[in-house]
Each structure stands twice: as structure tokens, then as C-alpha cells.
Design an enzyme around this catalytic site. Structure first.
Site, mmCIF file in Angstrom:
data_model
loop_
_atom_site.group_PDB
_atom_site.id
_atom_site.type_symbol
_atom_site.label_atom_id
_atom_site.label_comp_id
_atom_site.label_asym_id
_atom_site.label_seq_id
_atom_site.Cartn_x
_atom_site.Cartn_y
_atom_site.Cartn_z
ATOM 1 C CB SER A 45 -0.930 0.024 1.220
ATOM 2 O OG SER A 45 -1.844 -1.043 1.182
ATOM 3 C CB CYS A 135 -16.454 -4.771 17.991
ATOM 4 S SG CYS A 135 -16.486 -6.404 17.206
ATOM 5 C CD GLN A 162 -19.870 -10.874 16.769
ATOM 6 O OE1 GLN A 162 -19.852 -11.542 17.796
ATOM 7 N NE2 GLN A 162 -18.762 -10.568 16.119
ATOM 8 C CG HIS A 247 -21.197 -6.305 15.907
ATOM 9 N ND1 HIS A 247 -21.159 -6.554 14.556
ATOM 10 C CD2 HIS A 247 -19.963 -6.644 16.390
ATOM 11 C CE1 HIS A 247 -19.969 -7.033 14.235
ATOM 12 N NE2 HIS A 247 -19.232 -7.089 15.326
ATOM 13 C CG ASN A 321 -19.290 -3.683 13.426
ATOM 14 O OD1 ASN A 321 -20.331 -3.253 12.911
ATOM 15 N ND2 ASN A 321 -18.328 -4.244 12.721
#
Length: 340
Positions: A45, A135, A162, A247, A321
């Protein structure tokens, strides 16, 4: 130890991922006192661009980056990356706020939800590392903190629903591709999940452990006991559902004191970071699509006493989340750190 400054040099490791992008967006929108900000990712990247407010910043390679000038580094690039690089960054005097599971269960590393245990942040001075919880744990414990303070929770039974963003961009892409393929009656490919996720629910998240619970489920046990109260027992079931972001959790608690339902509603409504949406007449309750995407609060509804025990309560909890479950909580930790 973090020096008190008017502004800070900040690095976001994993900047090209879904949480990394959210970290950069929230840092900017909350006007975090930044002198310089660095977007860090892998070599592949390097040279690409990440958005920070109305600017584009060049992504730098993690294996070439010098943390000696950085005050605070947010790590969200996976446990293996944190294992290799977070301690190196911390050794240069940089305070690491780590969003992976790598350091959560170390006794000398604080595991923080700022609404719950901000007093533990100072423990970071032993290692220069602060861990961000899972989370699912974060949103559950924010919702339960005022109830625990009022009624003393002894047991939690929780089922999570989730979103696929918990698996990063690949999870989102798989749901979208499978949904399109299903509608067009094309064959469905499975890469991220072992079962089709489009128009389906998968009754486990993460890998299975020897006790037949998954690691995702056990995270909620370990982290609840470390953050809220080591005496609380937790019985979790984690489910992956075809939702992009947000979530949801169905939570049942048993408490030491009998539940006063009016008082329970009152303490939930008055707790900072919680929004109560619970109107059976207007059929208005929290949903992942409406309240778990691009939001900062933890949303609570379906508040009702258990059918058979005066010391029991049910509630439904929804949160973003990616934001509250990861990026926002990390930044709230940093905000508490510089205030202290």
C-alpha cells in the site's frame, strides 16, 4: 510516558483497512489535537493515498517507519502485526493504542472502555501499550455498566448478531457479491466464511476452542471479567448475520438486587454514551441498519424484566462495530489519556 503538549504526532497503522479509515475520519471530525498524522500500512500500500479531512495523505510502509517522533500510534492491522511492531513502537516512547487481541489479556496492559474504567488508563506507563477491547464486548459493557452499578450483575447470557464488517472489507465484499449472485441466480463463491452469508446466519464467529466455544465468544468472557467485574459469569453465543455494519446483541442478566424496571430505564437513559429507543406503541427499537452505522452511541431497547425471576432483565443492544466497537473507542482512550 506521554508528554503534555498542545498537539501530538499521530500514526495510524492499518490505515487502508476499514477501521484505519474510520480512525482517520474520526480523528479529523473530533478535532483531535494533531501536529502531524501518518497513515501506515504494508509495503503493497506504500505510496497510495488515505483521506484525512479534505486532504489526501501518502501511505507509508510500516517496515520502514520510524516511531521515535510519534506520540500516539493506533494499531489496527491484525494481531501478528501488533505482535511484531507495537512493542517496537512503544520502546521508542510512543504510546500504542492497540485494536487487536494481541495484548488484551496481559495483566500489565490496561484494557479500556473509557465510559467504564478510565481510571485504569494510567497503568499504560508500565509498557506504553493500551489495549482496545473486542467490538462485541465494548457495546455490551457500555450498556451494562449503569445496571451493574445499580443492581450488581452476577450473570450475563448474551447472543450476538454480528455484521460482516467485523471481518473487514473482505467480509463486506463477500456479502455484496453473494447477494448479487443469489439474486441473479449465479453460483455463489465462499472465501471469507465457511458457509454462505448472503440471506443466511452462521452460528459461530472465529475459531473453536477446546471447550466448544469460539474465541470470539470467550473474548466476551475474559474481557468482561477484566474490565467490569472478575466475579461476573458470562455465557455467550456469537452469530454472523448478513448485515453490513452494526452489531446487535440480545442480553439477559441476573443481578444481586431485585430489578426495579423504572430505575433500570432511568439509569440507562442518564448514562453518557447510551441512547434508549424503546417504544412498543410506535414499534420503535434499535436496529443495525438505522442505529448501528455511522453512529457513536450504544443504543438500547426491548428493556423488560425476566419472566420468572425478580432479579433478571432482558435488553437489546445495537452499536456501530467499526466506530464504537473499534475506532471511536480507541480515540476516546487517547482523549482520556491526554486529558489525564
Amino acid at each position: 510516558m506521554l508528554k503534555v503538549k498542545d498537539s501530538y504526532n499521530v500514526a495510524v497503522v492499518g490505515a487502508t483497512g476499514i477501521v484505519g479509515e474510520s480512525l482517520l475520519e474520526i480523528l479529523y471530525s473530533r478535532d483531535f489535537p494533531i501536529d502531524s498524522v501518518h497513515a501506515i500500512a504494508s509495503q503493497k500500500s506504500k505510496g497510495s493515498k488515505s483521506k484525512f479531512g479534505d486532504k489526501l495523505i501518502t501511505v507509508e510502509a510500516l517496515d520502514e517507519f520510524d516511531f521515535s517522533t510519534i506520540d500516539i500510534a493506533f494499531f489496527s492491522a491484525g494481531s501478528s502485526v501488533s505482535k511484531e511492531y507495537a512493542t517496537k513502537a512503544a520502546s521508542h516512547g510512543c504510546v500504542v493504542i492497540d485494536n487487536t487481541s494481541e495484548f488484551r489479556y496481559e495483566d500489565n496492559i490496561p484494557l479500556i472502555v473509557p465510559e467504564i474504567n478510565p481510571q485504569d488508563i494510567s497503568l499504560y506507563e508500565q509498557t506504553n501499550i493500551i489495549a482496545n477491547p473486542n467490538c462485541s464486548t465494548i457495546q455490551m459493557l457500555v450498556a451494562l455498566k449503569p445496571l451493574h452499578d445499580t443492581f450488581c450483575i452476577e450473570h450475563i447470557n448474551v447472543s450476538t448478531y454480528q455484521a460482516v464488517s467485523g471481518s473487514g472489507k473482505d467480509g463486506i465484499e463477500e456479502l455484496l457479491q453473494q447477494s448479487s449472485a443469489y439474486i441473479d441466480q449465479r453460483s455463489i463463491d465462499k472465501k471469507v466464511y465457511p458457509k454462505q452469508i448472503a440471506f443466511n446466519s452462521i452460528p459461530f464467529v472465529d475459531c473453536f476452542l477446546e471447550n466448544d466455544y469460539t474465541r470470539e465468544e470467550m473474548k466476551m468472557v475474559w474481557e468482561t471479567q477484566k474490565i467490569l467485574d472478575k466475579k461476573i459469569t458470562v455465557n455467550p453465543t456469537a452469530v454472523r448475520v448478513p448485515v453490513l455494519v452494526g452489531h446487535a446483541e440480545s442480553i439477559y442478566i441476573e443481578t444481586k438486587k431485585d430489578i426495579d424496571i423504572d430505575l433500570a430505564r432511568e439509569v440507562l437513559m442518564s448514562f453518557k454514551g447510551i441512547s434508549v429507543i424503546d417504544d412498543k406503541h410506535e414499534i420503535d427499537f434499535p436496529t443495525s441498519f438505522e442505529h448501528g452505522h455511522g453512529t457513536d452511541d450504544v443504543f438500547v431497547g426491548r428493556i423488560r424484566k425476566g419472566l420468572n425471576k425478580n432479579n433478571s432483565l432482558n435488553l437489546w443492544v445495537v452499536a456501530d462495530n467499526v466506530r464504537k466497537g473499534a475506532a471511536l473507542n480507541s480515540i476516546q482512550i487517547a482523549e482520556s489519556l491526554i486529558r489525564s
